[in-house]
Design a protein around this motif. Structure first.
Motif, PDB file in Angstrom:
ATOM      1  N   LYS A 183      -3.976  -7.953  -8.368  1.00 45.67           N
ATOM      2  CA  LYS A 183      -4.011  -8.351  -6.956  1.00 45.67           C
ATOM      3  C   LYS A 183      -2.939  -7.611  -6.163  1.00 45.67           C
ATOM      4  N   CYS A 184      -1.747  -7.510  -6.702  1.00 47.96           N
ATOM      5  CA  CYS A 184      -0.655  -6.816  -6.009  1.00 47.96           C
ATOM      6  C   CYS A 184      -0.956  -5.336  -5.841  1.00 47.96           C
TER       7      CYS A 184
ATOM      8  N   ARG B 228      -3.919  -3.938  -5.661  1.00 49.45           N
ATOM      9  CA  ARG B 228      -4.990  -3.810  -4.667  1.00 49.45           C
ATOM     10  C   ARG B 228      -4.436  -3.964  -3.262  1.00 49.45           C
ATOM     11  N   GLU B 229      -3.608  -4.971  -3.043  1.00 48.17           N
ATOM     12  CA  GLU B 229      -3.028  -5.184  -1.715  1.00 48.17           C
ATOM     13  C   GLU B 229      -2.083  -4.059  -1.331  1.00 48.17           C
ATOM     14  N   SER B 230      -1.335  -3.545  -2.285  1.00 47.96           N
ATOM     15  CA  SER B 230      -0.430  -2.428  -2.004  1.00 47.96           C
ATOM     16  C   SER B 230      -1.196  -1.181  -1.616  1.00 47.96           C
TER      17      SER B 230
ATOM     18  N   PHE C   6      -3.813  -1.029   0.157  1.00 50.48           N
ATOM     19  CA  PHE C   6      -4.177  -1.125   1.564  1.00 50.48           C
ATOM     20  C   PHE C   6      -3.018  -0.689   2.463  1.00 50.48           C
TER      21      PHE C   6
END
Length: 91
Positions: free
Chosen positions: A26-27, A29-31, A33
């Motif tokens: 999750k981290c 993937r968000e990073s 962006f």
């Protein structure tokens, strides 16, 4: 699930392992962006999931990447040089 966790400590270890791995995914993937552009995210996606672009409808991939299907189409139509994704692996 609570019953299983109370009965045996191995379930707790398993749950913590799964949660840790999913949190890291999750981290990352968000990073991506925040740190990568649309084309870099697409190439990173292909690196993570080889041949996914032939098995998954492109509008789903565009949604996953946070871009419009038209933008994904433009990215796919261009010929890119090899993009350096070393910064992504350090996230």
């Amino acid at each position: 699930m609570d019953t299983l966790l109370q009965q045996d400590a191995k379930w707790n270890i398993l749950l913590n392992t799964i949660l840790a791995k999913e949190y890291i995914k999750k981290c990352r993937r968000e990073s991506s962006f925040l740190l990568l552009g649309a084309s870099e995210r697409y190439h990173y996606f292909l690196k993570q999931f080889p041949d996914a672009d032939t098995r998954i409808p492109l509008f789903h991939i565009a949604s996953y990447l946070g871009i419009s299907p038209e933008t994904l189409s433009r990215i796919r139509s261009k010929k890119f040089n090899q993009i350096d994704l070393s910064q992504v692996n350090n996230i």
